[in-house]
Design an enzyme around this catalytic site. Sequence first.
Site, PDB file in Angstrom:
ATOM      1  N   CYS A  89       0.538  -1.385   0.064  1.00  3.88           N
ATOM      2  CA  CYS A  89      -0.166   0.403  -0.336  1.00  3.88           C
ATOM      3  C   CYS A  89       1.026   1.094   0.451  1.00  3.88           C
ATOM      4  O   CYS A  89       0.498   1.998   0.384  1.00  3.88           O
ATOM      5  CB  CYS A  89      -0.569   0.073   1.017  1.00  3.88           C
ATOM      6  SG  CYS A  89      -0.521  -0.159   2.919  1.00  3.88           S
ATOM      7  N   GLN A  90       2.313   1.183   0.054  1.00  4.48           N
ATOM      8  CA  GLN A  90       2.747   2.218   0.834  1.00  4.48           C
ATOM      9  C   GLN A  90       2.963   3.357  -1.019  1.00  4.48           C
ATOM     10  O   GLN A  90       2.576   4.271  -1.069  1.00  4.48           O
ATOM     11  CB  GLN A  90       5.079   2.077   0.223  1.00  4.48           C
ATOM     12  CG  GLN A  90       5.275   1.264   1.702  1.00  4.48           C
ATOM     13  CD  GLN A  90       4.562  -0.255   1.437  1.00  4.48           C
ATOM     14  OE1 GLN A  90       4.163  -0.439   0.971  1.00  4.48           O
ATOM     15  NE2 GLN A  90       5.527  -0.651   2.582  1.00  4.48           N
TER      16      GLN A  90
END
EC number: 2.1.1.37
Length: 431
Positions: A89-90
């Site tokens: 998800c970064q």
Amino acid sequence: MGVERAGFRPLLFNEFAKYACETLDVNVSKRHKADRIRVPAPGKDVVAAGPYEVPPPGAVVPIVEGDVQRIDMGNLNGRVDVLAGGPPCQPFSLGGVAKGDEDKRNMFPQMFRAVRQIQPKAVICENVRGLLRPSFKPYFDYILRELEFPFVERRVDSTWQEHDDVLRAMEERRDVRPDERYDVIMTPVNAADYGVPQIRNRIIIVAFRSDLNVDLDTFRKFITPQYSEGALFRSILNGDYWKRHDQVPEHVRERVVASVPKNLPLDDGTKPWRTLRDAIVGIEDGEGGKLPPLPPIGWDKLDRVDYRAGGFRYHVGWPGARIYDGHTPNEYDRPAKTVKAGVHGVPGGESVMLTDDLLEPDPGPLAAKRYKHRYMTVRETARVMTFPDEWELAGPRGEQMRQLGNAVPVLLGEVFAKAVAAVLDEAKSRA
């Protein structure tokens, strides 16, 4: 773990990070026979997930360690009920650089490739709420359409906008085979609304293969939140909360009661949010039991030494906790703040907690009272992520905290996985 608690048997695990692989290995091995398979280094051919058939009950469950881009899962086609995962998800996190689809860490394309290869009955995907930001919204809508039509592959030379136009046209024509199309439900969630003692805003995407004719309205009912902040406030005011915590000092009760808003929402029948204090004292363990209370950490024990107080692992005091602007601490009688995966584990105030201990023995009026604070232990952090106490974590403290911050709270995963199981069973009974 949440999916397994819902009744599904694991067939394959994949993880990239070294310490997370070690953690997965030791914990899976407690419940199943496990075999770690390492993906070849870049430059080698893409490999199959393993030269095996779908493992029968009691057989070895492979843990494939390495880059998912190099794994072929075609041997699982037609044999899988649920594909569950969290593409990194970064690229979309408020805490990251927020490059979105341009970020090479974006693994949504690999999730869609896995769907094409496996053709599961259902998909469960968790990610950050940052995907709903206006700057990412067009790309997120495209992600949902890709999951709806995962077999319509994007050309190598096309942009995502061009591929999105193709998917929109197919959406209008509705001429895709039902077994190659998915019905997609996206749900913004706060984990606290599902019994997790933590404020954690995320999105969960669930997709069902269209040929199964799953009742989507029934699924939505199963994932209706059962806990609320208003119910917590009412339980604090009417005393029910303090019945569970009768050892709390009177000055703490007064402070907490004074912080409750004057105007509360109407009682909607939900249960009170669980708090950090609930987690430390012990809530249900997800397997029919109740976790025991964690022993306090003495102020003379903030020395990184594992005394195994009460036999608990990772319940270790740590020095240097600070409170400053932008890093406010956790409070016992609220759900914990979001557990994050910072560069060195959980960053800043997210891992600091106020205690019931006063800084001064007789500070005077309520407003003047100040409280001691310390870092949360790894075990306390695992509690607010609803991992069981027997869950082991590999690596040093920072890596353990990073793994917890990257995880999905077990209870949240279990709620959605149980809902998926229920509607799949119901659809099968109608078939």
